[in-house]
Design an enzyme around this catalytic site. Structure first.
Site, short mmCIF file in Angstrom:
data_model
loop_
_atom_site.label_atom_id
_atom_site.label_comp_id
_atom_site.label_asym_id
_atom_site.label_seq_id
_atom_site.Cartn_x
_atom_site.Cartn_y
_atom_site.Cartn_z
N GLU A 283 25.75 -35.16 7.39
CA GLU A 283 24.79 -34.66 8.38
C GLU A 283 23.42 -34.34 7.79
O GLU A 283 23.12 -33.21 7.46
CB GLU A 283 25.34 -33.46 9.15
N ASP B 37 33.58 -34.23 14.20
CA ASP B 37 32.34 -33.45 14.20
C ASP B 37 31.19 -34.45 14.25
O ASP B 37 31.10 -35.34 13.38
CB ASP B 37 32.34 -32.63 12.89
N ASP C 186 25.22 -30.51 18.62
CA ASP C 186 26.28 -30.63 17.62
C ASP C 186 27.61 -30.28 18.28
O ASP C 186 27.77 -29.19 18.81
CB ASP C 186 25.98 -29.70 16.44
N HIS D 212 30.05 -32.20 4.67
CA HIS D 212 31.23 -31.47 4.19
C HIS D 212 32.49 -32.29 4.40
O HIS D 212 32.50 -33.22 5.23
CB HIS D 212 31.35 -30.16 4.97
N GLU E 83 24.66 -36.79 12.74
CA GLU E 83 25.93 -36.55 12.06
C GLU E 83 27.04 -37.44 12.60
O GLU E 83 27.11 -37.69 13.80
CB GLU E 83 26.36 -35.08 12.23
N HIS F 224 34.71 -26.76 7.38
CA HIS F 224 33.91 -27.00 6.18
C HIS F 224 34.77 -26.90 4.93
O HIS F 224 34.95 -25.82 4.37
CB HIS F 224 32.74 -26.01 6.09
MN MN Z 1 28.41 -30.78 13.32
MN MN Z 2 29.35 -30.79 10.36
#
Ligand code: MN
Ligand code: MN
Length: 299
Positions: A192, A99, A88, A159, A284, A167
């Site tokens: 995600e 992200d 991640d 998010h 994600e 977030h």
């Molecule tokens: Mn992430």
């Molecule tokens: Mn994330």
């Protein structure tokens, strides 16, 4: 946040997302049996800086039943062998964050588990249009994962993304939680899905190695103050123990983190582990909500 597509901010966001995607590809190319996990984290973080961006959160590599929030210490001897590996990666340019995450199956026995989250993500992205309820995305994710015979992780979510905030609202659930919040045109969200062969519920394990500044408070001890000053450079974004032990003696870092945690100056994000120790996969992307939803984290 809702982003103006004509703005300079959007150019920054696009760059952050593109480098996040490239960094993820790079990380994937480095993951090999026998290699140290911490080596890959270091290499990916160096890559992000070299590309002229900043690290939005420490590179996270979570193995097997650890779904998220694992980050090795500086001298951690954990190695890849035959695990299910989640990577991640978060990148930012002036606070505008990309992200993204992917799973590599070194076990070679969990291909379907990996496919389940890739498929769930694809389904949810297709629904990321103005006016669509977030619970509809959740239902699509749930259904896709269940179809493969796995459980969505229900207490992990996608998010919104805001400036210097990883977030923000809205929450994108991984099942139909009945949240009727609707998506808006040009809204920035990260979707995600996580799939588990076990419970599909994670708990906070220990010890934490990821932290973020919560509320600045006065500090008495000189070396704790120096460490806090370093932490403040993150502007509220997460950091990891490994970054601090590269600059300060280990015993000082451990003391400072414990004290700052106790005083609630910082908060911790412990490793999140599946309750039944099932294997977990994740996928994600960062998405721009539009009638034709746009994936920003593409190389
Ligand atoms: Mn992430
Ligand atoms: Mn994330």
């Amino acid at each position: 946040m809702i982003i103006d597509l004509e703005s300079e901010e959007f150019s920054k966001l696009k760059k952050a997302c593109q480098i996040a995607a490239k960094a993820l590809e790079y990380a994937k190319s480095l993951v090999k049996p026998g290699k140290l996990v911490v080596e890959v984290c270091n290499a990916v973080e160096e890559f992000i800086i070299k590309e002229g961006c900043e690290i939005a959160f420490p590179a996270q590599i979570s193995l097997n039943d650890v779904a998220a929030h694992f980050c090795p210490l500086e001298n951690d001897n954990l190695k890849f062998d035959d695990q299910v590996v989640k990577i991640d990666i978060g990148v930012h340019v002036d606070g505008y964050i990309g992200d993204n995450a992917a799973t590599i199956d070194l076990s070679k026995e969990n291909n379907e588990l990996v496919k389940a989250t890739v498929e769930a993500l694809k389904e949810a992205i297709g629904l990321a249009k103005p006016g669509v309820k977030v619970c509809e995305l959740g239902r699509a994710i749930h259904d896709a994962i269940v179809k493969y015979g796995f459980s969505p992780v229900v207490n992990l979510t996608g998010h919104g993304l805001d400036k210097y905030n990883i977030h923000s609202k809205p929450i994108i659930p991984n099942y139909d939680n009945n949240d009727k919040t609707t998506l808006e045109e040009n809204q920035l969200i990260a979707i995600e899905p996580f799939a588990s062969t076990g419970a599909g519920i994670v708990y906070e394990s220990s010890p934490p190695t990821i932290f973020a500044l919560k509320q600045k408070k006065p500090v008495r001890l000189g070396f704790v103050r120096n460490i806090l000053r370093e932490i403040e450079k993150r502007k509220g974004l997460p950091f990891t123990t490994r970054w601090l032990t590269k600059k300060f003696p280990k015993h000082q870092v451990n003391f400072a983190l414990a004290q700052l945690l106790k005083e609630k100056t910082i908060e911790s994000f412990p490793p999140l582990v599946d309750k039944e120790h099932g294997l977990v996969s994740q996928a994600e992307h960062t998405i721009l909500v539009k009638d034709k939803p746009t994936i920003l984290t593409l190389v």
